[in-house]
Design a protein around this motif. Structure first.
Motif, PDB file in Angstrom:
ATOM      1  N   PHE A   1       1.245  -1.078  -0.197  1.00  0.00           N
ATOM      2  CA  PHE A   1       0.167  -0.249   0.003  1.00  0.00           C
ATOM      3  C   PHE A   1       1.353   1.396   0.214  1.00  0.00           C
ATOM      4  O   PHE A   1       0.757   1.974  -0.655  1.00  0.00           O
ATOM      5  CB  PHE A   1      -0.807  -0.035   0.979  1.00  0.00           C
TER       6      PHE A   1
ATOM      7  N   VAL B   1       2.483   1.890  -4.253  1.00  0.00           N
ATOM      8  CA  VAL B   1       1.351   2.332  -4.571  1.00  0.00           C
ATOM      9  C   VAL B   1       1.104   3.658  -4.182  1.00  0.00           C
ATOM     10  O   VAL B   1       1.246   4.605  -4.550  1.00  0.00           O
ATOM     11  CB  VAL B   1      -0.066   1.548  -4.308  1.00  0.00           C
ATOM     12  N   CYS B   2       1.137   4.198  -2.996  1.00  0.00           N
ATOM     13  CA  CYS B   2       0.811   5.612  -2.731  1.00  0.00           C
ATOM     14  C   CYS B   2       1.994   6.325  -3.106  1.00  0.00           C
ATOM     15  O   CYS B   2       2.519   7.552  -3.093  1.00  0.00           O
ATOM     16  CB  CYS B   2       0.213   5.624  -1.275  1.00  0.00           C
TER      17      CYS B   2
ATOM     18  N   ARG C   1     -15.639  -6.475   9.228  1.00  0.00           N
ATOM     19  CA  ARG C   1     -15.140  -7.432   8.160  1.00  0.00           C
ATOM     20  C   ARG C   1     -17.020  -7.855   7.956  1.00  0.00           C
ATOM     21  O   ARG C   1     -17.652  -8.217   8.090  1.00  0.00           O
ATOM     22  CB  ARG C   1     -14.703  -8.067   7.379  1.00  0.00           C
TER      23      ARG C   1
ATOM     24  N   LYS D   1      -7.697 -12.916   1.546  1.00  0.00           N
ATOM     25  CA  LYS D   1      -8.452 -13.165   0.788  1.00  0.00           C
ATOM     26  C   LYS D   1      -9.033 -14.423   0.701  1.00  0.00           C
ATOM     27  O   LYS D   1      -8.673 -15.174   1.565  1.00  0.00           O
ATOM     28  CB  LYS D   1      -7.019 -13.420  -1.014  1.00  0.00           C
TER      29      LYS D   1
ATOM     30  N   TYR E   1     -13.983 -13.788  -3.418  1.00  0.00           N
ATOM     31  CA  TYR E   1     -13.414 -12.320  -2.622  1.00  0.00           C
ATOM     32  C   TYR E   1     -12.365 -11.496  -1.716  1.00  0.00           C
ATOM     33  O   TYR E   1     -11.440 -12.385  -1.389  1.00  0.00           O
ATOM     34  CB  TYR E   1     -14.508 -12.497  -1.456  1.00  0.00           C
ATOM     35  N   GLU E   2     -11.947 -10.449  -2.057  1.00  0.00           N
ATOM     36  CA  GLU E   2     -10.424  -9.840  -1.517  1.00  0.00           C
ATOM     37  C   GLU E   2     -10.728  -8.862  -1.244  1.00  0.00           C
ATOM     38  O   GLU E   2     -11.616  -7.571  -2.073  1.00  0.00           O
ATOM     39  CB  GLU E   2      -9.418  -9.671  -2.389  1.00  0.00           C
TER      40      GLU E   2
ATOM     41  N   GLY F   1     -10.746  -4.957  -0.049  1.00  0.00           N
ATOM     42  CA  GLY F   1     -10.146  -3.605   0.637  1.00  0.00           C
ATOM     43  C   GLY F   1     -10.231  -3.781  -1.257  1.00  0.00           C
ATOM     44  O   GLY F   1     -10.118  -2.736  -2.034  1.00  0.00           O
ATOM     45  N   LYS F   2     -10.513  -5.063  -2.049  1.00  0.00           N
ATOM     46  CA  LYS F   2     -10.462  -4.665  -3.536  1.00  0.00           C
ATOM     47  C   LYS F   2     -11.566  -5.130  -4.512  1.00  0.00           C
ATOM     48  O   LYS F   2     -12.240  -4.578  -5.158  1.00  0.00           O
ATOM     49  CB  LYS F   2      -9.381  -5.384  -3.950  1.00  0.00           C
ATOM     50  N   SER F   3     -13.154  -6.216  -3.355  1.00  0.00           N
ATOM     51  CA  SER F   3     -14.281  -6.513  -3.848  1.00  0.00           C
ATOM     52  C   SER F   3     -15.129  -5.474  -4.234  1.00  0.00           C
ATOM     53  O   SER F   3     -14.819  -5.395  -2.710  1.00  0.00           O
ATOM     54  CB  SER F   3     -13.788  -7.956  -3.648  1.00  0.00           C
ATOM     55  N   SER F   4     -15.755  -5.029  -3.872  1.00  0.00           N
ATOM     56  CA  SER F   4     -16.762  -3.929  -4.357  1.00  0.00           C
ATOM     57  C   SER F   4     -18.647  -4.924  -4.728  1.00  0.00           C
ATOM     58  O   SER F   4     -18.160  -5.342  -5.679  1.00  0.00           O
ATOM     59  CB  SER F   4     -16.163  -2.947  -4.601  1.00  0.00           C
TER      60      SER F   4
END
Length: 365
Positions: free
Chosen positions: A4, A7-8, A252, A321, A347-348, A350-353
């Motif tokens: 993370f 990436v930032c 979660r 995940k 399903y991951e 922080g990424k899946s929505s």
């Protein structure tokens, strides 16, 4: 977390380049119409502007993230410190056991430490040492070894792990953990009556509400399969399914939309149990979350939460995940068996929505 941050940083660099490069380029036509003094002054101003952008944009981003983000940095630091402390304690315990390998309590504590770290194969080795030294007469060691085996390989519930839970219940018939795993092992082996009876004994010990609701529904379904509940004459009517408490803020959840494919719909003539569960694809053991419904409810929407865990220490909060499975069980047992109909999806966090869509369109060979 490291990914993370990388990436930032990359995004900040890209933003700075996008803003600074136009400032450093000389405007078209300026060099031909402006004198050298004005041009030099202009370029100096643009360099200062570029330097200001490089300094202010990252600083502003950091300040805004710190003020607006709900990330708990203190909790992360505390978890890292605790993990380091546990690792240090484990190494110290390993060193002591190397010098004194006949310490039953030491091996038991080492096994529990490995369980906390989710190093289940190592936990099996440690508990096996304690089991050998205690000659299989310590019920806590027997149950711990059985649990570690089950979490390492769920199939062992029909083998040695199941035998260990049987032995533990022979020594302590009301042991809660032995009853829980023993009931699951009985269902896995096809002994529905024994599994039902063990769940009843567990219910008599007033388990936590989130576990109690799962056990109640399991007992009711097993009574119906055994012809001792539901439509049986004189039997009490089936209680409505307990209401699931809303998930706590910050916990979660996974929203799942489940449907049955038209091709397989004709294969479901009777009402059968529907299990919606989440598994950790990188580890074995029982599901991280599970809910039981009915094929008559299809299509339906469910929300898996941390409170749906079979084991409090292993929930959807412990995996980045998961694989979510929706399965129609022809046998009524929660374990997968040949002929069951199922569908699954990854399903991951922080990424899946959005809701996860699962279509039951496959058959277990």
């Amino acid at each position: 977390m490291t990914a993370f941050i990388i990436v930032c940083v990359a995004m900040l660099l890209a933003a700075c380049l996008w803003l600074v490069l136009p400032l450093l380029r000389a405007p078209r036509g300026e060099s031909a119409t402006s004198d050298s003094t004005e041009l030099s002054s202009y370029r100096t101003e643009r360099r200062f502007s570029g330097a200001a952008v490089v300094l202010l944009v990252p600083a502003l981003a950091i300040v805004m993230y710190a003020g607006l983000s709900n990330w708990d940095w203190k909790a992360v630091q505390m978890q890292s410190t605790q993990a380091a402390d546990i690792e240090e304690a484990v190494k110290g315990l390993e060193a002591k056991l190397a010098q004194n390998p006949d310490n039953i309590e030491g091996w038991f504590m080492l096994g529990r430490s490995y369980m906390h770290l989710e190093r289940y194969p190592r936990a099996v080795d440690a508990f096996q040492q304690a089991y050998n030294l205690s000659k299989g007469e310590n019920v806590e060691v027997v149950v711990a070894l059985g649990e570690a085996l089950a979490l390492t390989d769920e199939a062992s519930l029909t083998g040695r792990a199941g035998q260990l839970f049987d032995a533990a219940l022979g020594m302590a018939p009301n042991h809660p953990k032995a009853l829980w795993y023993g009931a699951i092992a009985s269902l896995r082996s096809g002994d529905l009556r024994q599994g039902r009876d063990r769940f009843r004994l567990l219910m008599a010990q007033n388990p936590p509400p989130e576990v109690r609701s799962v056990i109640e529904r399991q007992i009711q379904d097993l009574d119906e399969q055994l012809g001792e509940g539901g439509s049986t004459a004189g039997a009490a009517p089936r209680a409505p399914a307990p209401q699931v408490a809303p998930a706590q803020a910050g916990s979660r959840t996974i929203q799942v939309s489940v449907s049955l494919s038209p091709q397989l719909r004709q294969q479901v003539s009777d009402t059968v149990p529907l299990f919606v569960l989440a598994r950790d694809p990188s580890a074995g053991g029982p599901p991280l979350a599970v809910q039981r419904h009915s094929s008559a409810d299809l299509p339906l929407n469910v929300t898996l939460t941390e409170s749906d865990a079979m084991i409090p220490a292993r929930s959807i909060a412990t995996a980045p995940k998961v694989v979510v499975v929706a399965r129609l069980s022809r046998s009524g047992a929660p374990q997968q068996q040949s002929g069951d109909l199922y569908g699954e999806a990854d399903y991951e966090f922080g990424k899946s929505s959005g809701p996860l869509t699962i279509v039951i369109d496959r058959v277990v060979p």
